[in-house]
Scaffold this motif. Structure first.
Motif, mmCIF file in Angstrom:
data_model
loop_
_atom_site.group_PDB
_atom_site.id
_atom_site.type_symbol
_atom_site.label_atom_id
_atom_site.label_comp_id
_atom_site.label_asym_id
_atom_site.label_seq_id
_atom_site.Cartn_x
_atom_site.Cartn_y
_atom_site.Cartn_z
ATOM 1 N N UNK A 106 38.355 -15.934 -2.594
ATOM 2 C CA UNK A 106 38.039 -17.358 -2.645
ATOM 3 C C UNK A 106 36.698 -17.714 -2.048
ATOM 4 N N UNK A 107 35.796 -16.736 -1.949
ATOM 5 C CA UNK A 107 34.466 -17.008 -1.413
ATOM 6 C C UNK A 107 34.395 -17.054 0.094
ATOM 7 N N UNK A 108 35.407 -16.522 0.769
ATOM 8 C CA UNK A 108 35.410 -16.533 2.226
ATOM 9 C C UNK A 108 34.620 -15.383 2.811
ATOM 10 N N UNK A 109 34.347 -15.486 4.106
ATOM 11 C CA UNK A 109 33.618 -14.444 4.838
ATOM 12 C C UNK A 109 34.286 -14.228 6.183
ATOM 13 N N UNK A 110 34.455 -12.966 6.540
ATOM 14 C CA UNK A 110 34.933 -12.592 7.871
ATOM 15 C C UNK A 110 33.782 -11.929 8.617
ATOM 16 N N UNK A 111 33.404 -12.517 9.746
ATOM 17 C CA UNK A 111 32.381 -11.927 10.610
ATOM 18 C C UNK A 111 33.117 -11.302 11.784
ATOM 19 N N UNK A 112 33.403 -10.011 11.684
ATOM 20 C CA UNK A 112 34.151 -9.310 12.711
ATOM 21 C C UNK A 112 33.241 -8.768 13.793
ATOM 22 N N UNK A 113 33.646 -8.934 15.052
ATOM 23 C CA UNK A 113 32.811 -8.524 16.182
ATOM 24 C C UNK A 113 33.666 -7.801 17.219
ATOM 25 N N UNK A 114 33.201 -6.625 17.624
ATOM 26 C CA UNK A 114 33.860 -5.870 18.686
ATOM 27 C C UNK A 114 32.892 -5.618 19.823
ATOM 28 N N UNK A 115 33.353 -5.826 21.051
ATOM 29 C CA UNK A 115 32.499 -5.644 22.223
ATOM 30 C C UNK A 115 33.225 -4.774 23.247
ATOM 31 N N UNK A 116 32.515 -3.776 23.769
ATOM 32 C CA UNK A 116 33.048 -2.963 24.852
ATOM 33 C C UNK A 116 32.837 -3.710 26.164
ATOM 34 N N UNK A 117 33.767 -4.587 26.493
ATOM 35 C CA UNK A 117 33.619 -5.373 27.714
ATOM 36 C C UNK A 117 33.853 -4.538 28.963
ATOM 37 N N UNK A 118 34.947 -3.755 28.974
ATOM 38 C CA UNK A 118 35.304 -3.032 30.198
ATOM 39 C C UNK A 118 35.382 -1.527 30.014
ATOM 40 N N UNK A 119 35.445 -1.046 28.763
ATOM 41 C CA UNK A 119 35.571 0.398 28.520
ATOM 42 C C UNK A 119 34.897 0.757 27.205
ATOM 43 N N UNK A 120 34.370 1.986 27.148
ATOM 44 C CA UNK A 120 33.713 2.477 25.936
ATOM 45 C C UNK A 120 34.422 3.731 25.449
ATOM 46 N N UNK A 121 34.413 3.962 24.122
ATOM 47 C CA UNK A 121 35.031 5.181 23.588
ATOM 48 C C UNK A 121 34.366 6.432 24.155
ATOM 49 N N UNK A 122 35.111 7.527 24.218
ATOM 50 C CA UNK A 122 34.562 8.794 24.669
ATOM 51 C C UNK A 122 33.764 9.476 23.568
ATOM 52 N N UNK A 123 33.027 10.530 23.903
ATOM 53 C CA UNK A 123 32.185 11.231 22.928
ATOM 54 C C UNK A 123 32.962 11.727 21.709
ATOM 55 N N UNK A 124 34.208 12.145 21.904
ATOM 56 C CA UNK A 124 34.997 12.685 20.799
ATOM 57 C C UNK A 124 35.377 11.618 19.779
ATOM 58 N N UNK A 125 35.277 10.361 20.164
ATOM 59 C CA UNK A 125 35.661 9.265 19.266
ATOM 60 C C UNK A 125 34.467 8.651 18.550
ATOM 61 N N UNK A 126 33.301 9.260 18.698
ATOM 62 C CA UNK A 126 32.069 8.715 18.138
ATOM 63 C C UNK A 126 31.482 9.695 17.133
ATOM 64 N N UNK A 127 30.941 9.172 16.039
ATOM 65 C CA UNK A 127 30.319 10.011 15.013
ATOM 66 C C UNK A 127 29.162 10.814 15.608
ATOM 67 N N UNK A 128 29.058 12.066 15.189
ATOM 68 C CA UNK A 128 28.003 12.935 15.701
ATOM 69 C C UNK A 128 26.624 12.339 15.423
ATOM 70 N N UNK A 129 25.793 12.286 16.442
ATOM 71 C CA UNK A 129 24.443 11.764 16.297
ATOM 72 C C UNK A 129 24.335 10.265 16.496
ATOM 73 N N UNK A 130 25.468 9.585 16.623
ATOM 74 C CA UNK A 130 25.445 8.137 16.796
ATOM 75 C C UNK A 130 25.006 7.769 18.212
ATOM 76 N N UNK A 131 24.573 6.530 18.367
ATOM 77 C CA UNK A 131 24.196 6.030 19.693
ATOM 78 C C UNK A 131 25.430 6.068 20.597
ATOM 79 N N UNK A 132 25.332 6.623 21.786
ATOM 80 C CA UNK A 132 26.503 6.683 22.666
ATOM 81 C C UNK A 132 26.953 5.284 23.074
ATOM 82 N N UNK A 133 28.263 5.033 23.075
ATOM 83 C CA UNK A 133 28.755 3.721 23.452
ATOM 84 C C UNK A 133 28.746 3.513 24.965
ATOM 85 N N UNK A 134 28.572 2.267 25.359
ATOM 86 C CA UNK A 134 28.636 1.887 26.770
ATOM 87 C C UNK A 134 29.464 0.611 26.870
ATOM 88 N N UNK A 135 29.842 0.251 28.079
ATOM 89 C CA UNK A 135 30.551 -1.012 28.272
ATOM 90 C C UNK A 135 29.688 -1.982 29.067
#
Length: 244
Positions: A123-152
């Protein structure tokens, strides 16, 4: 800090995904509405990847019905990036540590602290989804190889922010940037984004589903495409994952 006029607000204890909830409420939506979940059971990132979201982190979607053509609607990823930047700066004062990574990530001290996912809805809608690491970040094993390391946000600034407070700050910042976008178009959004962009003038790699392009990050063009200076000449890319 005040809730912006004309925007709905709902905070849910648990949901499968805020983007999925946006699709469900779209037929009955009277105006733009923020949906925040304190816990998600089936969160998704770009290209269908799982989004790791421990409790205490931020997950929200703005459900809306934009009036522009699809190519213009896609430029709202830049609106969202700037709104996140503004909200983080307001909440932490760490403005100098924040940069924006094309096409849709926010970096804090060089690590990924937030991601954005735009999805078209029926119906012409848009979802702007946003995720923020407020207090914790994923570990290295949960991140694609070569990607920017996550931080909180907590680990990098020492500031503890609740999802509800993040929602209020983000909604306020979004309303300001969205007003500029709707009133004046993409040009001032593009200029503001480039002033905060990560790795301009440096060599990066842009990977699409079919190819990998290496070049110097020159700019973002008037369509929102990243422009690389490659050995084969200047190349504009509409959609890709960027690696440093």
């Amino acid at each position: 800090m005040g809730w912006p006029e004309g925007y709905g607000r709902r905070v849910l204890a648990e949901i499968d995904s805020t983007n999925a909830e946006a699709a469900r409420i779209m037929p009955d939506l009277a105006g733009p509405e923020w949906i925040c979940a304190l816990r998600q059971t089936a969160a998704r990132g770009r290209r269908g990847r799982a989004w790791v979201a421990p409790e205490g982190n931020f997950a929200a979607t703005l459900a809306m019905r934009p009036k522009e053509t699809q190519d213009v609607v896609a430029q709202r990823s830049f609106v969202a990036s700037l709104a996140l930047y503004d909200a983080f700066a307001m909440l932490t004062g760490a403005e100098a540590a924040l940069t924006l990574k094309w096409p849709n990530d926010v970096l804090l001290n060089g690590g990924k602290v937030a991601g954005i996912l735009l999805e078209g809805l029926p119906g012409g809608g848009l979802a702007v989804g946003i995720g923020v690491n407020l207090i914790a970040a994923p570990g290295p094993a949960q991140v694609e190889e070569g990607a920017v390391p996550p931080v909180s946000l907590l680990s990098e600034t020492g500031v503890r922010v609740t999802p509800e407070r993040m929602l209020d700050a983000l909604a306020e910042a979004w309303a300001v940037r969205e007003h500029v976008f709707v009133t004046y178009g993409f040009a001032p959004i593009r200029e503001a984004w480039l002033a905060r962009a990560a790795r301009v003038g440096e060599t990066i790699v842009a990977r699409t589903g079919t190819r990998s392009v290496t070049g110097i990050f020159e700019t973002v063009d008037a369509r929102g495409h990243i422009v690389l200076d490659t050995p084969q000449g200047r190349t504009a890319i509409a959609a890709a994952d960027v690696f440093f």
